[in-house]
Design an enzyme around this catalytic site. Structure first.
Site, PDB file in Angstrom:
ATOM      1  N   TYR A 156       0.832  -1.196   0.000  1.00 28.11           N
ATOM      2  CA  TYR A 156       0.000   0.000   0.000  1.00 28.11           C
ATOM      3  C   TYR A 156       0.871   1.252   0.000  1.00 28.11           C
ATOM      4  CZ  TYR A 156      -3.604  -3.326   1.584  1.00 28.11           C
ATOM      5  OH  TYR A 156      -4.456  -4.402   1.723  1.00 28.11           O
ATOM      6  N   HIS A 215       0.180 -12.231   1.194  1.00 31.45           N
ATOM      7  CA  HIS A 215      -0.588 -11.250   0.429  1.00 31.45           C
ATOM      8  C   HIS A 215      -0.809 -11.710  -1.009  1.00 31.45           C
ATOM      9  CE1 HIS A 215      -1.201  -6.636  -0.356  1.00 31.45           C
ATOM     10  NE2 HIS A 215      -2.297  -7.347  -0.536  1.00 31.45           N
TER      11      HIS A 215
END
Length: 338
Positions: free
Chosen positions: A63, A150
């Protein structure tokens, strides 16, 4: 290369279930998702979440190329560390970008931040350990509670063969309290639940008012194995985020078919008869399943996270859920044991 013993440790005895709470904050916006957050806006988001009772915060190196982790760490500084749960993710290492030119941004990957770094997929043991060490530095904390692999969609074998054993090792040594995987699909998560000893999974967009695919694979497996499920992207990237679908609203980041727009409008019609809104339904629907413990939402502003928390607290009449199911507007799987 760091070893598990070089990372600050938590107590090795982890709770059977993490106290995540019904609502968590997903901090992608702190990494400038879609657009930059002004310096007079983003610092107010986490304090507003805290004031609203949120005690679970999720981020990832992905992010904003580490920006989300740095801002989240700054926002959490000074708050009592034993009163919140912090998760981040592994599988993407950040490295200097040799092709960076002034003005280049990471917008091709959806984050409006300088592209001074680049991501390298790495689910190896050494990669996991390095990722944890670097996340601890960016977050400026002495421990991380939960690590998620992830989006290992194209790396299932590596996740099973190297990532999960490394995460299991970190958990057994008390470095982390729990581990799991976070994905935008449910089928592979269901396989991970059945084939590993993970604690928690994060499933984005696959258990919502408009898409209950996780109810056919992941949720039964999680309930059987006692694995916690965190549901993210409950608004399906926009279609369910407003009282009625707005022109240009997206479903899973694309233009929605008219059938889904019509269905959402009909849900709004019925909900309105009970004084309930579509976002309120979208936030509370996943928690009706016994395997789901937490809904994670993003927020661009302090007002947005406060509004989400208020919607989560407003009761929804049982008669409304029954009516929506009877009309075939939401899946019957939502009408269960909570």
């Amino acid at each position: 290369m760091p070893t598990p013993s070089s990372v600050s440790r938590a107590e090795p005895d982890r709770p059977a279930r993490l106290p995540l709470g019904p609502l968590g904050y997903g901090a992608a916006a702190l990494g400038n998702l879609y657009s930059a957050r002004p310096d007079d806006v983003w610092p107010g988001i986490v304090p507003a979440a805290w004031e609203a009772g949120v005690r679970y915060f999720d981020t990832a190196p992905h992010y904003g190329l580490g920006l989300s982790e740095r801002r989240l760490g700054e926002s959490l500084r000074g708050l009592p560390r034993d009163q919140y749960i912090l998760s981040t993710k592994v599988g993407r290492l950040l490295e200097p970008n040799p092709d960076y030119r002034p003005g280049d941004t990471d917008l091709p990957n959806l984050f409006d931040t300088p592209a001074t770094s680049r991501r390298r997929v790495d689910y190896s043991r050494d990669g996991i350990l390095r990722s944890v060490e670097e996340s601890l530095i960016r977050l400026d904390v002495d421990r991380i509670d939960v690590l998620f692999a992830h989006d290992p969609d194209d790396h299932e074998r590596e996740a099973l063969d190297t990532a999960f054993p490394a995460l299991d090792e970190l958990r057994s040594q008390g470095v982390i309290r729990a581990y799991g995987a976070g994905m935008n699909q449910s089928a592979m998560l269901a396989r991970f639940v059945r084939e590993t000893d993970l604690d928690v999974v994060m499933c984005a967009g696959r258990y919502t008012l408009l898409d209950d695919s996780a109810a056919r694979d992941l949720l039964p497996a999680a309930e059987e194995r006692g694995v916690q499920v965190v549901v993210a992207a409950v608004f399906n990237s926009g279609l369910l985020a407003t009282d009625r679908p707005r022109p240009g609203a997206h479903f899973d980041y694309a233009q929605p078919p008219q059938s889904l727009v019509a269905r959402t409008n009909r849900i709004a019609d019925v909900a309105g008869e009970y004084g309930v809104t579509v976002p309120q339904l979208a936030l509370q629907f996943p928690l009706r399943h016994p395997a789901v413990t937490t809904v994670v939402t993003g927020a661009d502003t302090a007002a947005q996270i406060s509004a989400n928390a208020q919607l989560m607290e407003k009761p929804i009449p049982t008669a409304l859920w029954s009516r929506l199911i009877e009309e075939g507007l939401i899946p019957a799987a939502g009408d269960n044991r909570k």
